[in-house]
Design an enzyme around this catalytic site. Structure first.
Site: not given
Length: 172
Positions: A32, A8, A22, A30
């Site tokens: 982000d 992770d 983005n 996800g």
């Protein structure tokens, strides 16, 4: 040194973790979304404070921005926006390579030595993992970046295998 890990990314104790963001930098799904959740509300406020280069865009595809790490164990987050896969004929390889170059440029500028990367563009942006892994390892493995401790944080066997195959192909 480059290490490929199944882990992770939000748990990594490094100078900076890289966020596959983005263009708006206001969170998403996800990795982000996981980074925004783990970093806490300060991250959203810091991202909102970044100047927009055009309406709704704080970081155009292929570029990178840096913020504090807030509640993460990393001191910083370097946000980059990978390309959406459109078949590879719309400049995607160059844009993805630019993501890595711009992240490394910011890391050099801020004297950072340890970085944790996700598989940029391989989630909802649809970039084929084998192709993305070759680009990532080609950029990260350049001699100019040999002083970095780089961790590529993968989720799942397909992603790990893609990076391992790419690493082997670059060695041969």
């Amino acid at each position: 040194m480059i290490r490929i890990l199944e882990t992770d990314i939000t748990t990594q104790r490094v100078d900076a973790i890289v966020n596959a963001a983005n263009e708006g930098l206001l969170g998403g799904g996800g990795v982000d979304g996981a980074i925004h959740q783990a970093a806490g509300a300060g991250l959203l406020a810091a991202c909102r404070a970044l100047a927009q280069v055009r309406p709704g865009v704080r970081c155009p595809t292929g570029e990178a921005r840096i913020t504090p790490g807030f509640d993460l164990p990393a001191r910083y987050i370097i946000h980059t926006v990978g390309p959406v896969w459109e078949g590879g004929l719309d400049g995607e390889p160059a844009l993805l390579a630019n993501c890595y170059r711009n992240v490394l440029r910011l890391a050099h500028e801020h004297s950072l030595k340890s970085l944790a990367f996700p598989a940029i563009s391989c989630g909802v942006f649809g970039y084929p993992p084998d192709k993305a892994a070759r680009i990532a390892l080609n950029e990260l493995g350049k001699p100019a970046h040999a002083d970095f401790d780089i961790r590529i944080c993968c989720r799942g066997d397909e992603m790990i295998d893609s990076y391992r195959r790419a690493g082997l192909s670059l060695l041969s």
